[in-house]
Design a protein around this motif. Sequence first.
Motif, mmCIF file in Angstrom:
data_model
loop_
_atom_site.group_PDB
_atom_site.id
_atom_site.type_symbol
_atom_site.label_atom_id
_atom_site.label_comp_id
_atom_site.label_asym_id
_atom_site.label_seq_id
_atom_site.Cartn_x
_atom_site.Cartn_y
_atom_site.Cartn_z
ATOM 1 N N GLU A 7 0.854 -1.197 0.000
ATOM 2 C CA GLU A 7 0.000 0.000 0.000
ATOM 3 C C GLU A 7 0.882 1.236 0.000
ATOM 4 N N LYS A 8 0.300 2.364 -0.413
ATOM 5 C CA LYS A 8 1.036 3.615 -0.228
ATOM 6 C C LYS A 8 0.173 4.603 0.541
ATOM 7 N N VAL A 9 0.839 5.406 1.371
ATOM 8 C CA VAL A 9 0.130 6.372 2.203
ATOM 9 C C VAL A 9 0.709 7.749 1.916
ATOM 10 N N LYS A 10 -0.176 8.700 1.642
ATOM 11 C CA LYS A 10 0.277 10.092 1.461
ATOM 12 C C LYS A 10 0.430 10.704 2.842
ATOM 13 N N VAL A 11 1.613 11.193 3.170
ATOM 14 C CA VAL A 11 1.832 11.785 4.496
ATOM 15 C C VAL A 11 2.251 13.241 4.325
ATOM 16 N N GLN A 12 2.247 13.973 5.440
ATOM 17 C CA GLN A 12 2.662 15.380 5.425
ATOM 18 C C GLN A 12 4.060 15.525 4.829
ATOM 19 N N LEU B 79 9.904 12.684 4.488
ATOM 20 C CA LEU B 79 11.282 12.714 4.987
ATOM 21 C C LEU B 79 11.338 12.572 6.512
ATOM 22 N N ASN B 80 10.172 12.608 7.161
ATOM 23 C CA ASN B 80 10.134 12.306 8.597
ATOM 24 C C ASN B 80 10.341 10.817 8.862
ATOM 25 N N PHE B 81 10.276 10.017 7.800
ATOM 26 C CA PHE B 81 10.421 8.575 7.949
ATOM 27 C C PHE B 81 11.836 8.169 7.543
ATOM 28 N N GLU B 82 12.503 7.480 8.447
ATOM 29 C CA GLU B 82 13.857 7.033 8.113
ATOM 30 C C GLU B 82 13.949 5.523 8.284
ATOM 31 N N ALA B 83 14.226 4.840 7.171
ATOM 32 C CA ALA B 83 14.314 3.378 7.215
ATOM 33 C C ALA B 83 15.751 2.957 7.465
ATOM 34 N N ILE B 84 15.927 1.888 8.251
ATOM 35 C CA ILE B 84 17.255 1.337 8.513
ATOM 36 C C ILE B 84 17.227 -0.170 8.321
ATOM 37 N N LYS B 85 18.363 -0.812 8.546
ATOM 38 C CA LYS B 85 18.469 -2.274 8.424
ATOM 39 C C LYS B 85 17.867 -2.774 7.110
ATOM 40 N N ALA B 86 18.423 -2.296 6.005
ATOM 41 C CA ALA B 86 17.958 -2.679 4.677
ATOM 42 C C ALA B 86 16.442 -2.519 4.562
ATOM 43 N N GLU C 155 13.284 -1.827 9.066
ATOM 44 C CA GLU C 155 12.809 -1.141 10.274
ATOM 45 C C GLU C 155 12.874 0.366 10.105
ATOM 46 N N LEU C 156 12.103 1.051 10.946
ATOM 47 C CA LEU C 156 12.119 2.513 10.948
ATOM 48 C C LEU C 156 12.878 3.028 12.156
ATOM 49 N N ALA C 157 13.806 3.966 11.917
ATOM 50 C CA ALA C 157 14.471 4.638 13.035
ATOM 51 C C ALA C 157 13.629 5.841 13.456
ATOM 52 N N LYS C 158 12.928 6.435 12.495
ATOM 53 C CA LYS C 158 12.075 7.604 12.739
ATOM 54 C C LYS C 158 10.780 7.442 11.965
ATOM 55 N N PRO C 159 9.648 7.976 12.407
ATOM 56 C CA PRO C 159 9.431 8.694 13.656
ATOM 57 C C PRO C 159 9.616 7.778 14.874
ATOM 58 N N GLU C 160 10.071 8.391 15.922
ATOM 59 C CA GLU C 160 10.374 7.627 17.119
ATOM 60 C C GLU C 160 9.145 6.877 17.641
ATOM 61 N N GLY C 161 9.362 5.620 18.014
ATOM 62 C CA GLY C 161 8.271 4.855 18.628
ATOM 63 C C GLY C 161 7.387 4.104 17.640
ATOM 64 N N SER D 138 5.835 -6.994 8.388
ATOM 65 C CA SER D 138 5.419 -5.719 7.795
ATOM 66 C C SER D 138 6.537 -4.706 7.971
ATOM 67 N N PHE D 139 6.704 -3.844 6.997
ATOM 68 C CA PHE D 139 7.683 -2.763 7.145
ATOM 69 C C PHE D 139 7.204 -1.544 6.383
ATOM 70 N N VAL D 140 7.781 -0.408 6.764
ATOM 71 C CA VAL D 140 7.368 0.893 6.231
ATOM 72 C C VAL D 140 8.624 1.630 5.787
ATOM 73 N N ARG D 141 8.568 2.260 4.630
ATOM 74 C CA ARG D 141 9.714 3.084 4.204
ATOM 75 C C ARG D 141 9.230 4.214 3.288
ATOM 76 N N PRO D 142 9.970 5.324 3.276
ATOM 77 C CA PRO D 142 9.592 6.386 2.349
ATOM 78 C C PRO D 142 9.984 5.985 0.934
ATOM 79 N N SER D 143 9.113 6.238 -0.027
ATOM 80 C CA SER D 143 9.434 5.936 -1.424
ATOM 81 C C SER D 143 10.548 6.854 -1.904
ATOM 82 N N GLY D 144 11.383 6.325 -2.789
ATOM 83 C CA GLY D 144 12.424 7.157 -3.389
ATOM 84 C C GLY D 144 11.967 7.752 -4.709
ATOM 85 N N THR D 145 10.798 7.361 -5.186
ATOM 86 C CA THR D 145 10.364 7.818 -6.506
ATOM 87 C C THR D 145 9.031 8.555 -6.490
#
Length: 532
Positions: free
Chosen positions: A456-461, A464-471, A474-480, A497-504
Amino acid sequence: TMDHSKITELSAKHPKLNVSYTYGTAGFRTKADVLDSVIFRVGLLAVLRSKKHAGKVIGVMITASHNPAQDNGVKLVEPMGEMLAQSWEQYATELANASSDDALIAALQNVVEKEQIDLSNEAVVIVGRDTRPSGEALVAALTDGVQALGGKITDYGLTTTPQLHYLTRCLNTQGTPDAYGEPSEQGYYRKLAEAFKRIVSGKPKLSTIYVDAANGIGAPALHKLAKVLTDDLLSVQVVNDDTATPTKLNHQSGADFVKVNQKKPEGFDLKPGMRCASLDGDADRIVFWYADNAGTFKLLDGDKIATLAAEFIMGLVRKAKVPNINVGLVQTAYANGSATAYVKDTLKVPVVFTPTGVKHLHHAAEEFDVGAYFEANGHGTVLFSQQAIKAFHSTTGKTAEETEALEILKALTDLINQTVGDALSDLLMVEAILTSQGRSLADWDSAYSDLPSRLEKVKVQNRLNFEAIKADTELAKPEGLQQKINQQVAKFKHGRSFVRPSGTEDVVRVYAEADTQENADLLANIVCGLVY
Ligand code: NG1
Ligand code: ZN
């Protein structure tokens, strides 16, 4: 030195709009009508990149791949056919956003100084474009940019993305021991067809493959390839090949549509037993599909292609008794959990995970002698190390079986595009493997069953508030947020399940897997709610 007045004069023809641009995973990609100044500046940067490489040819591809017809984009290609070095992405972004002529010249000077570029070097650029109507004017903007810095440019017209990568590598290796092929579109078709023939000749031909070309550049390219291949080697029927109607590009068709919607594209009367595949709008992705006996749509995605290729090549290496060849596979978080388990537990091939984006996968695959990388969406290829290619050529088979395995391995190194994922090359690779094995799509599919998944894709404010880590797992941000996701995932059997900001795209992507489709949908839905 740079001719400031020439840059200023030509730049005036390509005024910058009040838009901010980022060179991301897929280069610059956005609505075509805000790209003119960006492409002009990419022309400037391509010249500097070529000078940095002492005059080697730099490729520029103008495409927006699977995006709608009104979009466009641009990607730079390095001399050996790879994606632009990551360290230069920032320069591309800086040039694109320079808000005045002075700022633009300062940004150029910054690149020259930081990279210690000898401006007296030659610069050669080649360009190709997909079928989008905006492409021609963007090539003109690029040409102005290249000429503003005194570079030479050759326009190859309509090409698939992988063809442009191929041409770039051919031009830079011509006349050397590493010569990659004849630098022409026909040379590309001949190289593929000749290698395919070496693998399949003498084996019974498979039934027709119906290829959905997404009404894009893959359509004319595939028609030309089929002509060179001739019908005795492979029967191909090209469907969705209307490139004259721009609105049809990628519309209800193509690899992305089929993968995301898990259903057949427009234009097919799908019957059990039919063999089908879908390309995307610039023909660098492919997925296969068919209907089972009950008529249910079944998808064979990039993970299935990677496992088919890795297993086949591993078998050949063993049969040919070539020593010290390590085979590995590269996946992203989007790989289906069943695929990863199959590779590890059944094939017993090492798997490496990288963040999303072809450049990451490509570099990880280079670490193996035979490195297969595929994104689940169908973009990928198999890379052979120089050492592996040498070993295949220098080994002599002691038995007929060994000799045959070696011949097929050598042919595969020619058949499989070594620069980038290539739908046409991958099509022939899969067809060659299935022909060799005398297997149907259903039989190939039976190796393992995908876990039900949902993307799925979600339009957010602000993504760039979302930071993905560990390939990207996982998300490092937003906290919690990651903890909340973990709590939900734990409630599902086979949940992931995982969440990441799209690069495109300006969205956040949510992926979920679970034991049933209902549960995968539900988990995705819950996680979307957490993200929103
Ligand atoms: P983003 O938009 O960053 O998810 C998409 C694909 C990537 C890759 C790039 C490049 C998915 C989920 N994402 O990236 O795998 O192909 O486009 O075109 O398919
Ligand atoms: Zn593409």
